[in-house]
Design an enzyme around this catalytic site. Structure first.
Site, PDB file in Angstrom:
ATOM      1  N   ARG A 228       5.662  16.477 -22.355  1.00 25.73           N
ATOM      2  CA  ARG A 228       4.956  15.220 -22.587  1.00 25.73           C
ATOM      3  C   ARG A 228       5.580  14.367 -23.701  1.00 25.73           C
ATOM      4  O   ARG A 228       5.896  13.190 -23.508  1.00 25.73           O
ATOM      5  CB  ARG A 228       3.492  15.497 -22.969  1.00 25.73           C
ATOM      6  CG  ARG A 228       2.608  15.842 -21.819  1.00 25.73           C
ATOM      7  CD  ARG A 228       1.571  16.853 -22.239  1.00 25.73           C
ATOM      8  NE  ARG A 228       2.224  18.157 -22.269  1.00 25.73           N
ATOM      9  CZ  ARG A 228       2.203  19.012 -21.254  1.00 25.73           C
ATOM     10  NH1 ARG A 228       1.503  18.744 -20.209  1.00 25.73           N
ATOM     11  NH2 ARG A 228       2.896  20.146 -21.301  1.00 25.73           N
ATOM     12  N   THR A 229       5.761  14.958 -24.876  1.00 30.78           N
ATOM     13  CA  THR A 229       6.189  14.166 -26.042  1.00 30.78           C
ATOM     14  C   THR A 229       7.600  13.619 -25.826  1.00 30.78           C
ATOM     15  O   THR A 229       7.866  12.435 -26.070  1.00 30.78           O
ATOM     16  CB  THR A 229       6.128  15.035 -27.302  1.00 30.78           C
ATOM     17  OG1 THR A 229       4.893  15.744 -27.309  1.00 30.78           O
ATOM     18  CG2 THR A 229       6.250  14.205 -28.561  1.00 30.78           C
TER      19      THR A 229
ATOM     20  N   LYS B  77      25.381  27.203 -31.927  1.00 30.35           N
ATOM     21  CA  LYS B  77      26.551  27.803 -32.602  1.00 30.35           C
ATOM     22  C   LYS B  77      26.271  27.968 -34.085  1.00 30.35           C
ATOM     23  O   LYS B  77      27.159  28.311 -34.857  1.00 30.35           O
ATOM     24  CB  LYS B  77      27.783  26.905 -32.422  1.00 30.35           C
ATOM     25  CG  LYS B  77      28.190  26.679 -30.990  1.00 30.35           C
ATOM     26  CD  LYS B  77      29.398  25.718 -30.975  1.00 30.35           C
ATOM     27  CE  LYS B  77      29.619  25.142 -29.590  1.00 30.35           C
ATOM     28  NZ  LYS B  77      30.478  23.935 -29.644  1.00 30.35           N
TER      29      LYS B  77
ATOM     30  N   ARG C 228      11.405  16.865 -33.033  1.00 30.35           N
ATOM     31  CA  ARG C 228      10.509  18.034 -32.939  1.00 30.35           C
ATOM     32  C   ARG C 228      11.302  19.252 -33.400  1.00 30.35           C
ATOM     33  O   ARG C 228      12.457  19.440 -33.014  1.00 30.35           O
ATOM     34  CB  ARG C 228      10.030  18.254 -31.506  1.00 30.35           C
ATOM     35  CG  ARG C 228       9.327  19.597 -31.350  1.00 30.35           C
ATOM     36  CD  ARG C 228       8.624  19.745 -30.049  1.00 30.35           C
ATOM     37  NE  ARG C 228       7.459  18.891 -29.986  1.00 30.35           N
ATOM     38  CZ  ARG C 228       6.555  18.950 -29.001  1.00 30.35           C
ATOM     39  NH1 ARG C 228       6.685  19.822 -28.027  1.00 30.35           N
ATOM     40  NH2 ARG C 228       5.513  18.142 -29.009  1.00 30.35           N
TER      41      ARG C 228
ATOM     42  N   HIS D  11       1.483  16.738 -35.891  1.00 33.39           N
ATOM     43  CA  HIS D  11       1.912  16.122 -34.624  1.00 33.39           C
ATOM     44  C   HIS D  11       1.178  14.774 -34.570  1.00 33.39           C
ATOM     45  O   HIS D  11       0.244  14.570 -33.789  1.00 33.39           O
ATOM     46  CB  HIS D  11       1.515  17.027 -33.464  1.00 33.39           C
ATOM     47  CG  HIS D  11       2.140  16.681 -32.147  1.00 33.39           C
ATOM     48  ND1 HIS D  11       2.849  15.513 -31.915  1.00 33.39           N
ATOM     49  CD2 HIS D  11       2.166  17.367 -30.968  1.00 33.39           C
ATOM     50  CE1 HIS D  11       3.274  15.510 -30.663  1.00 33.39           C
ATOM     51  NE2 HIS D  11       2.872  16.622 -30.062  1.00 33.39           N
TER      52      HIS D  11
HETATM   53  N1   CP Z   1       1.147  17.853 -26.279  1.00 31.97           N
HETATM   54  C1   CP Z   1       2.439  18.133 -26.409  1.00 31.97           C
HETATM   55  O1   CP Z   1       3.018  18.041 -27.502  1.00 31.97           O
HETATM   56  O2   CP Z   1       3.054  18.527 -25.252  1.00 31.97           O
HETATM   57  P1   CP Z   1       4.601  18.868 -25.083  1.00 31.97           P
HETATM   58  O3   CP Z   1       4.844  20.153 -25.831  1.00 31.97           O
HETATM   59  O4   CP Z   1       4.828  19.010 -23.594  1.00 31.97           O
HETATM   60  O5   CP Z   1       5.391  17.743 -25.673  1.00 31.97           O
END
Ligand code: CP
Length: 333
Positions: free
Chosen positions: A72-73, A100, A122, A150
């Site tokens: 999603r993100t 590596k 992320r 988040h």
């Molecule tokens: N909600 C969320 O962060 O989903 P993803 O891990 O798929 O990005």
């Protein structure tokens, strides 16, 4: 208070003052959140049109760097940037020189050499986004750092609540499940309490963090007792991948330190049709995804056309992330 810290074995240099980032929900005050939601709402209108692309960020460059898996993100930041006509590139740690042994600093500085206006990152380690903000010239957006924050998930959750229920002030939001490992819970508790909602964290004692008493939220071990008064029930994914990682050094992963079994967890803390029937009026069910269907949420709840907003959360993620990119890169300019 000293500004020097160590993340990923590296000394974190002091932050430049003039740059703007979205590293934590704590970076936003109430006015910022109102502006963001209003901007997201106007982008949502543009996304309902036949021609969805806007010229707003033409010539700008948004770089997505993902050290952890994401559906999603990652996809919605990419789509949000494209819908604003920015150039985009996504680099995943898997398959890159990170495998590596290249450090976060070297990876960030290497990719920073392409001159991105925004880096969306992320990473499994708390503080990684802040580190990247300090070692590159880009605006940085935290797309999830370990168990820490988040922020764009909390913003899209907030937007979805407001869209579904028409208000935020005075809502009772139950956040249910693996709070211990959840950056979504941490960001949501902070944001919702700032906006005047009442939050109750519902979890087994093993999945509540030490110090949770200091959070601006009530706690309960009794899901059935909380449902009837909840306007929003936000189910959290049980994060098995973080459970073995958070064991003390030397401890053996017996697989059941946090929950006795998936079946027992579902019996005590899963949202099924029987529990959904306890909800009042217009109450909604949310989940940030990905879901463990049959564990924290039953399929008939996840797919319920009246209560579940899980698909809307994904749709709203694009408008909210368009608003974040737009406002970081100068807004009305
Ligand atoms: N909600 C969320 O962060 O989903 P993803 O891990 O798929 O990005």
């Amino acid at each position: 208070m000293t500004d020097l810290r160590v993340v990923g074995g590296e000394l974190v240099p002091p932050a430049p003052r003039e740059r703007r980032h979205l590293l934590s929900i704590a970076d936003l005050d109430r006015d910022d959140v109102d502006r963001l939601l209003a901007t997201a709402a106007s982008f949502a209108l543009s996304q309902a049109r036949e021609t969805k692309k806007l010229p707003t960020l033409r010539g700008r460059f948004v770089l997505n760097v993902f050290y952890e898996n994401s559906t999603r993100t990652s996809s919605s930041f990419d789509l949000a940037a494209k819908r604003l006509s920015a150039d985009t590139m996504t680099v995943k740690a898997s398959g890159s020189s990170v495998e590596k042994g290249e450090s976060l600093r070297d990876t960030a500085q290497t990719l920073g050499a392409y001159g991105p206006d925004v880096i969306v990152i992320r990473h499994p380690e708390a503080g990684a986004a802040e580190f990247v903000a300090r070692v590159t010239d880009a605006h940085v957006v935290n797309a999830g750092d370990g168990k820490h924050q988040h922020p764009t998930q909390a913003l899209l959750d907030l937007y979805t609540m407001k869209e579904a229920l028409g208000r935020l002030e005075g809502l009772h939001v139950a956040i249910v499940g693996d709070v211990l490992h959840s950056r979504v819970a941490r960001s949501n508790v902070l944001l919702l309490s700032t906006l005047g909602a009442r939050v109750t964290l519902v979890a087994p004692p093993t999945l509540l963090p030490v110090g949770v008493e200091a959070w601006p939220a009530a706690t309960s071990f009794d899901l059935d007792g909380v449902l009837a008064t909840s306007d929003v029930v936000m189910m959290l994914r049980v994060q098995r991948e973080r459970m073995s990682a958070s064991l003390p050094e030397g401890a053996r992963d017996l697989g059941n330190q946090f929950v006795p079994s998936a079946r027992e967890y579902a019996r005590r803390y899963g949202l099924d049709a029987r529990r959904m029937a306890m909800l009042d009026g217009d109450a909604i069910v949310m989940h940030p995804g990905p879901m463990n269907r049959g564990m924290e949420i039953a399929a008939e709840v996840a797919d319920d056309p009246k209560r579940s907003t899980i698909v809307e959360q994904v749709t709203n993620g694009v408008s909210v992330r368009m608003a974040v990119l737009y406002l970081l890169l100068g807004g009305a300019e």
